[in-house]
Design a protein around this motif. Structure first.
Motif, PDB file in Angstrom:
ATOM      1  N   GLU A   1      82.145  45.142   3.907  1.00 10.72           N
ATOM      2  CA  GLU A   1      83.275  44.223   3.995  1.00 10.72           C
ATOM      3  C   GLU A   1      83.848  44.250   5.399  1.00 10.72           C
ATOM      4  N   ASN A   2      84.294  43.076   5.829  1.00 10.35           N
ATOM      5  CA  ASN A   2      85.001  42.946   7.101  1.00 10.35           C
ATOM      6  C   ASN A   2      86.432  42.525   6.787  1.00 10.35           C
ATOM      7  N   ASP A   3      87.318  43.489   6.829  1.00 11.22           N
ATOM      8  CA  ASP A   3      88.718  43.211   6.492  1.00 11.22           C
ATOM      9  C   ASP A   3      89.443  42.470   7.601  1.00 11.22           C
ATOM     10  N   GLU A   4      88.950  42.531   8.801  1.00 13.44           N
ATOM     11  CA  GLU A   4      89.645  41.926   9.935  1.00 13.44           C
ATOM     12  C   GLU A   4      89.298  40.452  10.129  1.00 13.44           C
ATOM     13  N   ALA A   5      88.346  39.936   9.371  1.00 14.05           N
ATOM     14  CA  ALA A   5      87.982  38.526   9.503  1.00 14.05           C
ATOM     15  C   ALA A   5      89.071  37.643   8.916  1.00 14.05           C
ATOM     16  N   ALA A   6      89.127  36.383   9.369  1.00 16.64           N
ATOM     17  CA  ALA A   6      90.142  35.452   8.875  1.00 16.64           C
ATOM     18  C   ALA A   6      89.962  35.217   7.385  1.00 16.64           C
ATOM     19  N   THR A   7      88.721  35.093   6.954  1.00  9.94           N
ATOM     20  CA  THR A   7      88.415  34.994   5.525  1.00  9.94           C
ATOM     21  C   THR A   7      87.601  36.219   5.132  1.00  9.94           C
ATOM     22  N   SER A   8      87.759  36.632   3.912  1.00 10.05           N
ATOM     23  CA  SER A   8      87.069  37.837   3.451  1.00 10.05           C
ATOM     24  C   SER A   8      85.558  37.641   3.517  1.00 10.05           C
ATOM     25  N   ARG A   9      84.892  38.510   4.218  1.00 13.62           N
ATOM     26  CA  ARG A   9      83.437  38.467   4.356  1.00 13.62           C
ATOM     27  C   ARG A   9      82.856  39.706   3.688  1.00 13.62           C
ATOM     28  N   ARG A  10      81.824  39.518   2.886  1.00 17.17           N
ATOM     29  CA  ARG A  10      81.186  40.661   2.255  1.00 17.17           C
ATOM     30  C   ARG A  10      79.725  40.356   1.988  1.00 17.17           C
ATOM     31  N   THR A  11      78.922  41.394   1.893  1.00 18.52           N
ATOM     32  CA  THR A  11      77.512  41.319   1.546  1.00 18.52           C
ATOM     33  C   THR A  11      77.103  42.654   0.951  1.00 18.52           C
ATOM     34  N   HIS A  12      75.880  42.716   0.437  1.00 15.91           N
ATOM     35  CA  HIS A  12      75.366  43.933  -0.176  1.00 15.91           C
ATOM     36  C   HIS A  12      74.053  44.321   0.488  1.00 15.91           C
ATOM     37  N   CYS A  13      73.769  45.613   0.492  1.00 15.43           N
ATOM     38  CA  CYS A  13      72.584  46.094   1.192  1.00 15.43           C
ATOM     39  C   CYS A  13      72.141  47.429   0.605  1.00 15.43           C
ATOM     40  N   GLY A  14      70.996  47.889   1.085  1.00 15.50           N
ATOM     41  CA  GLY A  14      70.507  49.226   0.809  1.00 15.50           C
ATOM     42  C   GLY A  14      70.521  50.032   2.087  1.00 15.50           C
ATOM     43  N   VAL A  15      70.016  51.261   2.012  1.00 19.36           N
ATOM     44  CA  VAL A  15      69.982  52.125   3.190  1.00 19.36           C
ATOM     45  C   VAL A  15      68.531  52.411   3.527  1.00 19.36           C
ATOM     46  N   LEU A  16      68.213  52.301   4.804  1.00 20.37           N
ATOM     47  CA  LEU A  16      66.849  52.542   5.272  1.00 20.37           C
ATOM     48  C   LEU A  16      66.669  53.987   5.725  1.00 20.37           C
ATOM     49  N   GLU A  17      67.584  54.462   6.545  1.00 22.10           N
ATOM     50  CA  GLU A  17      67.524  55.848   7.039  1.00 22.10           C
ATOM     51  C   GLU A  17      68.936  56.367   7.267  1.00 22.10           C
ATOM     52  N   PHE A  18      69.078  57.690   7.181  1.00 23.82           N
ATOM     53  CA  PHE A  18      70.338  58.352   7.541  1.00 23.82           C
ATOM     54  C   PHE A  18      70.141  59.034   8.881  1.00 23.82           C
ATOM     55  N   THR A  19      69.865  58.250   9.903  1.00 23.20           N
ATOM     56  CA  THR A  19      69.567  58.780  11.236  1.00 23.20           C
ATOM     57  C   THR A  19      70.486  58.226  12.315  1.00 23.20           C
ATOM     58  N   ALA A  20      71.513  57.489  11.941  1.00 26.22           N
ATOM     59  CA  ALA A  20      72.411  56.904  12.935  1.00 26.22           C
ATOM     60  C   ALA A  20      73.370  57.961  13.477  1.00 26.22           C
ATOM     61  N   GLU A  21      73.963  57.661  14.623  1.00 27.09           N
ATOM     62  CA  GLU A  21      74.953  58.565  15.186  1.00 27.09           C
ATOM     63  C   GLU A  21      76.191  58.595  14.297  1.00 27.09           C
ATOM     64  N   GLU A  22      76.937  59.656  14.397  1.00 28.06           N
ATOM     65  CA  GLU A  22      78.153  59.794  13.586  1.00 28.06           C
ATOM     66  C   GLU A  22      79.148  58.690  13.946  1.00 28.06           C
ATOM     67  N   GLY A  23      79.689  58.106  12.906  1.00 28.60           N
ATOM     68  CA  GLY A  23      80.678  57.039  13.105  1.00 28.60           C
ATOM     69  C   GLY A  23      80.076  55.673  13.331  1.00 28.60           C
ATOM     70  N   ARG A  24      78.740  55.556  13.252  1.00 29.74           N
ATOM     71  CA  ARG A  24      78.080  54.273  13.490  1.00 29.74           C
ATOM     72  C   ARG A  24      77.173  53.898  12.319  1.00 29.74           C
ATOM     73  N   VAL A  25      77.037  52.611  12.132  1.00 22.20           N
ATOM     74  CA  VAL A  25      76.006  52.049  11.250  1.00 22.20           C
ATOM     75  C   VAL A  25      75.335  50.911  12.009  1.00 22.20           C
ATOM     76  N   TYR A  26      74.023  50.736  11.752  1.00 17.23           N
ATOM     77  CA  TYR A  26      73.250  49.689  12.413  1.00 17.23           C
ATOM     78  C   TYR A  26      72.819  48.672  11.355  1.00 17.23           C
ATOM     79  N   LEU A  27      73.163  47.409  11.615  1.00 14.20           N
ATOM     80  CA  LEU A  27      72.940  46.326  10.663  1.00 14.20           C
ATOM     81  C   LEU A  27      71.950  45.314  11.234  1.00 14.20           C
ATOM     82  N   PRO A  28      71.154  44.655  10.373  1.00 11.82           N
ATOM     83  CA  PRO A  28      70.332  43.533  10.847  1.00 11.82           C
ATOM     84  C   PRO A  28      71.214  42.440  11.449  1.00 11.82           C
ATOM     85  N   GLN A  29      70.623  41.643  12.326  1.00 11.14           N
ATOM     86  CA  GLN A  29      71.392  40.628  13.028  1.00 11.14           C
ATOM     87  C   GLN A  29      71.986  39.606  12.069  1.00 11.14           C
TER      88      GLN A  29
END
Length: 356
Positions: free
Chosen positions: A83-111
């Motif tokens: 979810e993106n709470d800061e957007a003008a309209t509520s934006r949301r989507t659903h996903c799975g997880v590929l790897e738990f290898t990202a840096e702390e405090g970060r997530v990497y999303l498809p474009q």
């Protein structure tokens, strides 16, 4: 306690109530939900070479998220709502997880997820774990008519959907085939009207017409509105195409009749100066051309008649009629003599026969 987008509770007192710990007295503890804020970045910014992750529905999360999720009694496969709470309209989507290898405090999303959630690199995104119903139907709409160039849509989609864990109505996902990108919108999902789980399930896929696709116009035949036609052999539709075809057929027939071979069309003349003899004279060709009973004779001029071309079966060769010389001619006398002189020779033996 956590719920999907339909408001179904998956903790205390709801579906999945067997999850959670039993308290003395029959009460159950409410299940804790994973909920964290991370800084979102596109897959292109990931340190490793993970370009293929852009054409799927899974994200990269830090290792601390895995540790926290392992302590919760969650439903597998792991599915998350972004979810993106800061957007003008509520934006949301659903996903799975590929790897738990990202840096702390970060997530990497498809474009395509970054565009769906209206996120910029480094924008905060809320990640919650959810449980979705297994899907039975999804309706898709290609965003370009280029998708029609793919010969086997079923095989391409079957391979592409393996990289997704969930489908959310309103998303425009991106798949890759033959080094080309295709954008596909999710129009409808069942049994849930908002999002479904597509992991290890029999999913029916329905297609809507691609964006920009125009149905070809079928022209009705001109003339009367009904489609009744005469049954006789000369009936043709009263259209310009039929008229052109009929004209071409008639022209071909006339050309064939004019170019058809007709034997013995010429007339013979003698070298004699007698005009009366020339008028009644015929050449040897007329004597040689003795037609059989099947041939037809037509008059080509006022002085003589000539046979028309033979209508022979396919594969039959015609080498002309037998020569019939006129009576009393030299050819007739030579023929009689040659017939009489046949087999009149004498044999010679090289070795004399001995007398006994």
């Amino acid at each position: 306690m956590y719920a999907d987008d339909d408001g179904d509770n998956f903790g205390f007192g709801g579906f999945g109530g067997t999850f959670g710990h039993q308290r003395p007295g029959g009460l159950r503890m409410r299940q804790r939900q994973f909920s964290r804020y991370y800084s979102a970045y596109p897959v292109a910014a990931y340190p490793g070479n993970k370009a293929d992750a852009n054409y799927g529905g899974k994200i990269f999360m830090p290792a601390s998220a895995l540790e926290e999720l392992s302590r919760l009694e969650i439903v597998y496969p792991m599915l998350f709502k972004l979810e993106n709470d800061e957007a003008a309209t509520s934006r949301r989507t659903h996903c799975g997880v590929l790897e738990f290898t990202a840096e702390e405090g970060r997530v990497y999303l498809p474009q395509w997820m970054m565009e769906t959630l209206d996120l910029l690199p480094g924008s905060p995104v809320k990640v919650l774990n959810v449980a979705l119903l297994h899907g039975s139907l999804v309706k898709l709409q290609p965003q370009s008519t280029d998708f029609l160039d793919i010969s086997d849509h079923r095989a391409v989609l079957e391979n592409a959907l393996r990289k997704f864990s969930a489908m959310t109505v309103g998303d425009i996902v991106t798949i890759e085939y033959n080094n080309r990108e295709y954008r596909i919108a999710v129009l409808e999902t069942k049994p849930s009207p908002s999002a479904i789980n597509i992991v290890e399930t029999d999913l029916s896929v329905d297609f809507a017409a691609p964006v920009g696709y125009v149905e070809p116009n079928v022209r009705a035949p001109s003339g009367s509105s009904n489609h009744s036609m005469a049954v006789d052999g000369n009936s043709r539709p009263s259209s310009s195409i039929a008229k052109d075809i009929r004209q071409k057929e008639e022209a071909a027939k006339s050309e064939l009749s004019s170019s058809r071979f007709a034997a013995f069309r010429g007339s013979g003349f003698r070298l004699s100066k007698d005009s009366k003899a020339n008028a009644s004279a015929t050449s040897l060709r007329s004597y040689a051309s003795t037609p059989d009973n099947n041939s037809q004779v037509v008059a080509t001029d006022s002085s003589q008649e000539q046979p028309v071309a033979l209508d022979l079966p396919i594969g039959t060769l015609f080498f002309g009629y037998d020569l019939v010389p006129p009576p009393g001619s030299e050819l007739d006398d030579n023929t009689d003599k040659s017939e009489a002189d046949k087999f009149q020779g004498k044999g010679q033996v090289l070795r004399q026969r001995r007398k006994r």
